[in-house]
Design a protein around this motif. Structure first.
Motif: not given
Length: 430
Positions: A275, A279, A296, A299, A303
């Motif tokens: 992640t 990001k 993603v 997950y 975010y």
């Protein structure tokens, strides 16, 4: 006359969905396609309308626990994603081969009974290791090579998983020597298992063999290697990818930059655990003149405060998304690799493991995109690579030619024709 063709893909979405595409084409010819499946993937095949028979590839556990096992396995190795392919041999690659050999031992407990029950006329296996029961069942069997074509070794081409350049012969040797040294105890254990099951030992470094009947390589012609020993077309056929059909996808409106080029970012279901990298990419894209769809995985709840030119989701019907974008950033998995080429889309590949290293090197050295390190880059580096992907005329021309070539040859349809001839006659004559 209708025959039963069994597919046994590795428990990963790339091989699974490639086999689904071939199975759909096989059924269109009037045969019955069934799946032998890791218990955690049974629902995937059933979702496409196929009969699926579980085969344990590890100690039996609930499907959700199995999915968590591989997610934890990958996430536990995230620090190793920063290492070069040769430095991953001692950790990620070694751990993978240990698990893969264990999977072959587990499969041998279930496979004979499952095969006796479904009585297939032909078996197609997409994996990196031999399952003795398939070879010994007494029916033709086909090996599907859905990863890079260097799974079929040749002295002149880079070793599988090495990420070496085509002409980096010193690198080829260094990787082979290190791999064979580290993997020897695991390989010795596998050879002992083969002996227990009436099979001859494999030479060091080899865990599978080419099928004497047929081997289907998904690798596209435009990126294939020049071999010292060319592959015989009666035993090896290139499929030019096996792009499956998915439900249509409509690109949603973005809060900002709706008129700008569209980027798709995906590191696959397992790679989504990185992640921090995703990001960082989202933050950089937020400052650039693009829009981005970002896969993603599981997950999504991590975010928040996304830039207005970025939309994230847990899953996208990738073969329906890629034709609509201008460039793709991905991990080098074979589906993403071949789908970008099939639809003529430039790719920036940030590999982390397995044949992603090979595909990243290959996309770069054949002019279809760029290889980029996952962590050692600046915003300016990414901006420059994206600009070249979208505006470089030579790359556009090359991608258009590759796409036209691949789309003129339907991989699943070609595979189904080969399997049809094999299952009817017992041989493929080309």
């Amino acid at each position: 006359m209708s025959k039963t063709i069994a597919f046994f893909p590795e428990a990963a979405f790339g091989p699974a969905l490639n086999s689904v595409g071939i199975a759909q084409a096989v059924e269109a010819l009037g045969h019955k396609a069934v799946f032998l499946s890791d218990p955690g993937f049974v629902s995937v095949y059933e979702g496409y309308g196929f009969e699926a028979h579980p085969v344990n590839l590890s100690e039996p556990m609930p499907p959700e626990q199995m999915a968590k096992f591989w997610e934890d396995f990958i996430n536990g190795h995230i620090p190793n994603f920063r290492k070069s392919p040769i430095d991953q041999v001692d950790n990620y690659v070694k751990d993978c081969w240990t698990a893969i050999v264990d999977s072959a031992k587990w499969a041998q407990k279930d496979l004979p009974g499952v095969l006796a029950k479904i009585k297939p006329d032909l078996i197609c296996v997409d994996n990196v290791i031999l399952f003795p029961a398939i070879k010994q069942f007494g029916k033709p069997w086909v090996r599907i090579i859905s990863c890079s074509e260097n799974e079929i070794e040749d002295p002149k081409i880079p070793p599988h998983l090495s990420g070496c350049g085509e002409k980096d012969y010193a690198g080829h040797k260094a990787y082979r020597d290190h791999f064979n040294s580290v993997i020897k105890p695991i390989h010795d254990d596998f050879n002992a298992f083969l002996a227990e099951n009436g099979e001859k030992p494999y030479p060091i470094g080899q865990f599978f063999e080419a099928s004497p009947y047929m081997n289907l390589l998904l690798y596209p012609e435009s990126v294939k290697f020049e071999r010292e020993h060319p592959l015989d077309g009666r035993q090896f056929q290139y499929l030019e990818g096996c792009v499956r059909k998915e439900k249509p996808y409509e690109v949603p409106p973005f809060a900002e930059k709706n008129d700008k080029p569209l980027i798709y970012i995906s590191f696959g279901s397992l790679g989504a655990g990185d992640t921090d990298l995703l990001k960082r990419l989202i933050s950089t894209i937020g400052k650039l003149p693009y829009r981005a769809l970002v896969n993603v995985g599981d997950y999504k709840d991590q975010y928040e405060d996304l830039p207005g030119n970025v939309i994230v989701d847990s899953w996208f019907p990738q073969p329906s998304v890629i034709p609509q974008v201008d460039a793709v950033i991905h991990h080098g998995g074979n589906n993403s690799f071949t789908e970008c080429l099939y639809f003529g889309k430039p790719a920036i590949i940030m590999p982390y493991v397995w044949d992603g290293h090979d595909n990243a090197t290959r996309v770069d050295e054949t002019g279809h995109g760029f290889k980029m390190p996952r962590y050692d880059w600046t915003d300016a580096d990414l901006a420059a690579k994206l600009d070249a992907c979208i505006n470089n005329p030579a790359m556009k021309t090359k991608l258009a030619a590759t796409s036209a070539h691949m789309q003129a040859r339907s991989g699943p349809k070609k595979a189904a024709g080969i399997l049809d001839e094999l299952v009817r006659t017992g041989a493929y004559n080309g």
